[in-house]
Design a protein around this motif. Structure first.
Motif, PDB file in Angstrom:
ATOM      1  N   SER A 295      -4.580   4.268  -1.435  1.00 29.88           N
ATOM      2  CA  SER A 295      -3.081   4.098  -1.694  1.00 29.88           C
ATOM      3  C   SER A 295      -2.116   4.045  -0.597  1.00 29.88           C
ATOM      4  O   SER A 295      -0.883   4.264  -0.748  1.00 29.88           O
ATOM      5  CB  SER A 295      -2.502   5.357  -2.461  1.00 29.88           C
TER       6      SER A 295
ATOM      7  N   ASN B  84      -1.193   5.630  -5.836  1.00 26.14           N
ATOM      8  CA  ASN B  84      -1.019   6.836  -6.381  1.00 26.14           C
ATOM      9  C   ASN B  84      -0.306   7.782  -5.386  1.00 26.14           C
ATOM     10  O   ASN B  84      -1.153   8.519  -4.327  1.00 26.14           O
ATOM     11  CB  ASN B  84      -2.557   7.426  -6.799  1.00 26.14           C
TER      12      ASN B  84
ATOM     13  N   SER C 265      -3.567  16.217  -9.513  1.00 23.16           N
ATOM     14  CA  SER C 265      -4.464  16.421  -8.910  1.00 23.16           C
ATOM     15  C   SER C 265      -5.039  17.905  -9.236  1.00 23.16           C
ATOM     16  O   SER C 265      -6.222  18.085  -9.586  1.00 23.16           O
ATOM     17  CB  SER C 265      -4.739  16.573  -7.132  1.00 23.16           C
TER      18      SER C 265
ATOM     19  N   VAL D 164      -6.291   5.527 -12.279  1.00 16.99           N
ATOM     20  CA  VAL D 164      -5.749   6.358 -11.466  1.00 16.99           C
ATOM     21  C   VAL D 164      -5.453   5.970 -10.069  1.00 16.99           C
ATOM     22  O   VAL D 164      -4.613   6.310  -9.460  1.00 16.99           O
ATOM     23  CB  VAL D 164      -6.769   7.664 -11.490  1.00 16.99           C
ATOM     24  N   ASN D 165      -6.468   5.300  -9.534  1.00 23.54           N
ATOM     25  CA  ASN D 165      -6.480   4.719  -8.101  1.00 23.54           C
ATOM     26  C   ASN D 165      -6.154   3.050  -8.462  1.00 23.54           C
ATOM     27  O   ASN D 165      -6.838   2.546  -8.881  1.00 23.54           O
ATOM     28  CB  ASN D 165      -7.620   5.252  -7.124  1.00 23.54           C
TER      29      ASN D 165
ATOM     30  N   ARG E 264      -1.663  11.510  -4.087  1.00 29.36           N
ATOM     31  CA  ARG E 264      -2.685  11.763  -3.378  1.00 29.36           C
ATOM     32  C   ARG E 264      -2.777  11.537  -1.989  1.00 29.36           C
ATOM     33  O   ARG E 264      -3.087  10.646  -1.193  1.00 29.36           O
ATOM     34  CB  ARG E 264      -3.805  10.615  -3.579  1.00 29.36           C
TER      35      ARG E 264
ATOM     36  N   TRP F 178      -9.014  11.982  -9.496  1.00 29.16           N
ATOM     37  CA  TRP F 178      -7.870  12.476  -8.696  1.00 29.16           C
ATOM     38  C   TRP F 178      -8.018  13.194  -7.519  1.00 29.16           C
ATOM     39  O   TRP F 178      -7.075  13.550  -6.675  1.00 29.16           O
ATOM     40  CB  TRP F 178      -7.054  13.313  -9.732  1.00 29.16           C
TER      41      TRP F 178
ATOM     42  N   ARG G 293      -1.238  10.574 -15.511  1.00 31.95           N
ATOM     43  CA  ARG G 293      -0.734   9.318 -14.974  1.00 31.95           C
ATOM     44  C   ARG G 293       0.698   9.037 -15.369  1.00 31.95           C
ATOM     45  O   ARG G 293       1.374   8.587 -14.548  1.00 31.95           O
ATOM     46  CB  ARG G 293      -1.488   8.343 -15.467  1.00 31.95           C
TER      47      ARG G 293
END
Length: 675
Positions: free
Chosen positions: A59, A81, A352, A521-522, A84, A192, A341
């Motif tokens: 990210s 994201n 996370s 997610v990523n 993160r 996550w 999300r």
């Protein structure tokens, strides 16, 4: 039937016959070498393709809109994201810093330096990198491809270990085993928390279980030695990760299941043989321990400083830390993963921390009990691996939800983990139970519909109860969860299919659940966003090359990242053990030791007078900066500030100003205080 159809039928039958012959287990009941190598090489090929294309899930593109306008050309899918930060704002930035400085063992970004092996686990040129396989890419690849290597190494390590464990128990089902392995690797918890400290412990756990199975069954001395080497090596890999809260829950489950495997093997081979065969794994673990002791001894000062910090220090978690309805919902609310999300959280501090696993194994206790009764009635050995594996899961659940047995938890080292981190053991144990049951249950030998339905019904009831609670107390989270009911129904199908011995249905359902919950997610990113290519970083580097000095970055995360990636020495960055030289300069009297003696990110904001230190969050250190202070006059040569911070310019000379897309920057030179 036409001749062409007959030919197709003949060819199809030949393929089927070949497949049946190819997947025939060895006499020991274990998969043959061809099956093992084919699966592992398939994963290796995909890994190498991803590394060659530099595609990964970083990210780090979060910095792009702060510098440039328009679309990021390296972003192929999704969005960075932002939550993160450990990945894109800490580890990735520090890795590029190491590359800029030539991969030193002692990083020079902080005054006085920082050990690059603890706890940031940075790429470096020393013997310990032999046990950090995710860092090897930095030794021979450019930053973009090295980032892909680092991203995918633990992912594919986990997939390979999971697949090997499953196919060791189901040698005739290598494709189904691969689907199950991918489904587990794609679990929301991993997506996550995707860092090497999260993935390697579970990969180690599956490798240990596979090694135990081979130790109990294999007739090949070569295979036994290979497994000892794998276990010994991965033990060092996990140990050097040093993140105990993730290691302990996995190790506990692995110890219970290995004990069960040994007990089962003793029925046919006798305890003497079992002890002899398993002793090789113990010796491999002891050898790994020697390497880890050597590593710790050579870095004892850093280890001691880290363990003695005010945060995290030596934290001990009391039992029953999540003993409330919210805690139960957070652990078992897998059907509501989509809320992470969209809403950014699900009953915990952030996405996370809220991430969990779909836990089918937890809801299969009735099937484990049925299996034990069936084996006992048939005069066969009890399924100790499944019984003890389920016992380990219950122990972890007790640690999370049942207070009042802290002394026992301390003896088991469980209190070194936390209620949230212990979920990693639940996810690992759940998958182990699923695989153990699939290896023993088939459509020809399975429990009744009544017994089979217990788990699915309980799971559906739990998801309905969570939905009702959210509808009353947090309707925004329920809306953000989307089609939670679909995940709940699909999850119940997965649990039922294990009980009925529908292996393909189980694998397919688990894959759908994981992929649907984690595909976005990523991001899908090419390479890494390297701030060294930007004009501000190049200016910092040129100034530092012309007259090496010490810097301070004021404001948000961009000034800190620019200073780090340009290779300058500054008072900014995420520190492990606090450096004596650095904090002696900032706080010579030690008045703020409690605030700075911690694993935390160090940032600076405008202030008056000598530095004051505060903690907005436990893992953040915020310090005030006055260029006319004694600290600044004696220790700081240059300042980088963003538009949120307008420092006292009476002791600064503006060197250059940058009009960026989202974060205008100024570079200043510290000048003597007037008078």
């Amino acid at each position: 039937m036409s001749r062409s159809h007959m030919q197709i039928g003949v060819r199809t039958q030949r393929v089927r016959d070949w497949w049946v012959e190819f997947t025939v287990p060895a006499a020991s009941g274990l998969p043959r070498r061809g099956v093992l190598l084919t699966g592992l090489l398939s994963l290796l090929v995909v890994f190498l393709v991803l590394v060659a294309t530099a595609i990964n899930g970083t990210s780090s593109g979060a910095f792009f809109p702060l510098i440039y306008s328009g679309a990021d050309p390296a972003l192929l899918f999704g969005q960075p994201n932002l939550i993160r930060t450990d990945e894109w704002n800490v580890q990735t930035v520090w890795a590029i810093t190491q590359v800029q400085q030539g991969l030193p063992a002692l990083n020079g970004s902080f005054p006085g330096g920082m050990d690059s092996t603890i706890p940031q686990d940075l790429p470096r040129l020393d013997w310990t990198v032999a046990f950090r396989p995710h860092l090897w890419g930095f030794l021979f690849l450019d930053v973009d491809h090295a980032q892909a290597w680092k991203w995918w190494s633990p992912v594919f390590g986990l997939a390979a270990a999971t697949w090997t464990f499953i196919v060791s128990l189901l040698p005739r089902r290598p494709l189904m085993a691969m689907v199950l392995a991918i489904a587990f690797t794609a679990s929301p918890f991993f997506a996550w928390w995707l860092l090497q400290t999260t993935l390697w412990p579970v990969a180690w756990g599956f490798a240990v279980l596979a090694a135990a199975i081979w130790a109990a069954r294999s007739t090949s001395r070569t295979a036994l030695w290979v497994w000892r080497a794998v276990v010994g090596y991965l033990t060092v890999v996990v140990g050097m990760g040093i993140y105990v809260p993730f290691i302990i829950p996995v190790a506990l489950v692995a110890a219970f299941v290995v004990t069960g495997i040994a007990i089962e093997a003793s029925r046919s081979r006798g305890w003497a043989t079992v002890v002899r065969r398993f002793s090789g794994l113990v010796i491999a673990g002891l050898g790994a321990g020697v390497i880890l002791v050597l590593w710790i001894v050579t870095r004892w000062d850093t280890v001691d400083d880290f363990l003695s910090t005010a945060y995290p220090g030596e934290r001990l978690e009391p039992t029953g830390g999540a003993a409330n309805a919210q805690g139960v919902a957070a652990v078992f609310g897998s059907s509501f993963t989509n809320s992470l999300r969209h809403a950014g959280t699900f009953l915990n501090g952030n996405a996370s921390e809220s991430a969990t696993f779909f836990l089918p194994g937890v809801f299969l206790g009735a099937i484990v009990l049925w299996l034990a009764v069936r084996e006992r009635r048939a005069g066969r050995a009890l399924p100790w691996s499944a019984l003890l594996g389920y016992g380990a899961v219950l122990l972890l659940l007790a640690f999370i939800f049942v207070p009042g047995w802290d002394a026992v938890a301390h003896a088991l080292f469980l209190d070194r983990s936390t209620s949230g981190r212990a979920r990693i053991g639940l996810g690992f144990g759940s998958m182990v139970i699923v695989v153990l049951l699939l290896s023993r249950i088939s459509p020809r030998s399975r429990p009744s519909w009544l017994v089979s339905s217990i788990g699915p019904v309980v799971f559906l009831a739990s998801q309905a109860a969570i939905a009702i609670g959210l509808g009353v107390l947090a309707p925004d989270l329920l809306r953000a969860s989307g089609v939670w009911w679909f995940y709940a129904v699909l999850g119940s199908v997965a649990i039922l299919s294990v009980a009925r011995g529908w292996r393909v249905v189980t694998a397919t359902a688990l894959l759908l659940i994981s992929v649907a919950a984690t595909y976005n997610v990523n991001p899908v990113y090419v390479g890494v966003f390297d701030l060294r290519t930007t004009q501000p970083a190049q200016t910092i580097e040129a100034l530092d090359d012309a007259a090496e000095g010490t810097w301070v970055g004021l404001g948000g995360g961009l000034p800190t990242a620019l200073l780090l990636e340009s290779g300058a020495t500054s008072f900014n960055g995420f520190q492990g053990a606090p450096g004596e030289v650095m904090w002696e300069a900032i706080d010579p009297a030690g008045a703020y030791e409690l605030e700075w003696d911690r694993l935390a990110g160090v940032s600076w904001v405008n202030g008056e007078g000598e530095p004051t230190v505060m903690n907005p969050y436990p893992d953040q250190i915020r310090v005030t900066f006055d260029p006319c202070s004694e600290f600044a006059q004696e220790n700081v040569d240059h300042v980088v500030s963003d538009q949120t911070q307008v420092p006292n310019s009476s002791c600064l000379r503006l060197h250059e100003e940058f009009r960026l897309n989202g974060a205008d920057l100024k570079i200043w030179q510290v000048i003597p205080k007037a008078g």
